[in-house]
Design a protein around this motif. Sequence first.
Motif, short mmCIF file in Angstrom:
data_model
loop_
_atom_site.label_atom_id
_atom_site.label_comp_id
_atom_site.label_asym_id
_atom_site.label_seq_id
_atom_site.Cartn_x
_atom_site.Cartn_y
_atom_site.Cartn_z
N ASN A 160 0.84 -1.21 0.00
CA ASN A 160 0.00 0.00 0.00
C ASN A 160 0.87 1.25 0.00
N ARG A 161 0.87 2.00 1.10
CA ARG A 161 1.64 3.25 1.16
C ARG A 161 2.95 3.11 1.92
N SER A 162 3.25 1.93 2.43
CA SER A 162 4.49 1.75 3.17
C SER A 162 5.28 0.58 2.58
N SER A 163 6.43 0.34 3.14
CA SER A 163 7.27 -0.77 2.69
C SER A 163 7.65 -1.64 3.86
N ALA A 164 7.92 -2.90 3.58
CA ALA A 164 8.46 -3.82 4.57
C ALA A 164 9.89 -4.12 4.17
N TYR A 165 10.79 -4.09 5.14
CA TYR A 165 12.21 -4.29 4.88
C TYR A 165 12.67 -5.62 5.46
N PHE A 166 13.44 -6.35 4.66
CA PHE A 166 13.97 -7.65 5.05
C PHE A 166 15.49 -7.60 4.91
N TYR A 167 16.17 -7.98 5.95
CA TYR A 167 17.63 -7.85 5.99
C TYR A 167 18.32 -9.20 5.86
N THR A 168 19.49 -9.17 5.24
CA THR A 168 20.39 -10.31 5.21
C THR A 168 21.70 -9.86 5.84
N TYR A 169 22.17 -10.62 6.81
CA TYR A 169 23.41 -10.24 7.49
C TYR A 169 24.37 -11.42 7.50
N GLU A 170 25.64 -11.09 7.68
CA GLU A 170 26.64 -12.15 7.78
C GLU A 170 27.62 -11.84 8.90
N TYR A 171 28.20 -12.91 9.43
CA TYR A 171 29.15 -12.80 10.52
C TYR A 171 30.05 -14.04 10.51
N GLU A 172 31.14 -13.96 11.23
CA GLU A 172 32.11 -15.05 11.24
C GLU A 172 32.15 -15.69 12.62
N VAL A 173 32.11 -17.03 12.62
CA VAL A 173 32.25 -17.82 13.84
C VAL A 173 33.15 -18.99 13.51
N ASN A 174 34.23 -19.15 14.26
CA ASN A 174 35.18 -20.26 14.07
C ASN A 174 35.67 -20.33 12.62
N HIS A 175 36.00 -19.20 12.05
CA HIS A 175 36.51 -19.08 10.67
C HIS A 175 35.49 -19.48 9.61
N ASP A 176 34.23 -19.61 9.97
CA ASP A 176 33.15 -19.85 9.02
C ASP A 176 32.33 -18.57 8.88
N GLU B 176 19.22 -14.74 6.46
CA GLU B 176 18.14 -13.88 5.97
C GLU B 176 17.06 -13.80 7.04
N ILE B 177 16.63 -12.59 7.33
CA ILE B 177 15.52 -12.40 8.27
C ILE B 177 14.23 -12.47 7.47
N ASN B 178 13.37 -13.42 7.81
CA ASN B 178 12.13 -13.62 7.05
C ASN B 178 10.96 -12.78 7.57
N PHE B 179 11.09 -12.24 8.77
CA PHE B 179 10.02 -11.43 9.33
C PHE B 179 10.44 -9.97 9.23
N GLY B 180 9.83 -9.23 8.33
CA GLY B 180 10.26 -7.86 8.05
C GLY B 180 9.77 -6.84 9.06
N THR B 181 10.20 -5.62 8.82
CA THR B 181 9.78 -4.50 9.65
C THR B 181 9.44 -3.32 8.73
N THR B 182 8.59 -2.43 9.21
CA THR B 182 8.16 -1.32 8.38
C THR B 182 9.09 -0.11 8.48
N SER B 183 10.02 -0.14 9.42
CA SER B 183 10.98 0.96 9.51
C SER B 183 12.35 0.48 9.03
N ARG B 184 12.99 1.29 8.23
CA ARG B 184 14.31 0.94 7.72
C ARG B 184 15.34 1.26 8.80
N GLN B 185 15.88 0.21 9.42
CA GLN B 185 16.79 0.39 10.55
C GLN B 185 18.25 0.35 10.15
N PHE B 186 18.57 -0.32 9.05
CA PHE B 186 19.96 -0.49 8.64
C PHE B 186 20.09 -0.24 7.14
N ARG B 187 21.29 0.03 6.74
CA ARG B 187 21.65 0.17 5.32
C ARG B 187 22.66 -0.92 4.99
#
Length: 144
Positions: A59-75, A80-91
């Motif tokens: 409608n008049r707003s957007s839902a934002y879905f984020y993908t993030y990455e991080y390292e644990v034990n050299h992996d 991907e976050i499947n549950f979005g939010t209506t406010s853009r919190q990150f770039r």
Amino acid sequence: MNLNQTIIYGMIFPLIFCSVGSLFARKGYVYFKTKKDKKRRCLAKTEGKIVSVSAMRMNRSSAYFYTYEYEVNHDILTIEINFGTTSRQFREGDQVEIWYDKSNPKYSYIDGYKEGILAAVVSLVAGIIAILIGLYVGMFVWFC
């Protein structure tokens, strides 16, 4: 009411209402259960970054879905976050703190991420109402 109508109104409709209601209620319940479980189990912290931001127009707003990455034990883990939010919190490229479960490093969340819980609440409430309507209709037809 004849027997066919009693079966339709006393069994079929209540089953449909209860089935659909249980799907909605389960979706809301799983959201809140998972959120609580992640806070309890994810006790290790690391740095990560936002690798992509997807927007879905509603409608008049957007839902934002984020993908993030991080390292644990050299992996390097990508989530991907499947549950979005209506406010853009990150770039894309933003550094974020990630909390994860040491025994299952893919089980994680972004520190400070504010999810839009309205959809989960509406899903849970609508599901419960549909189940109650189904039960009421079934009992009304069979006992009145």
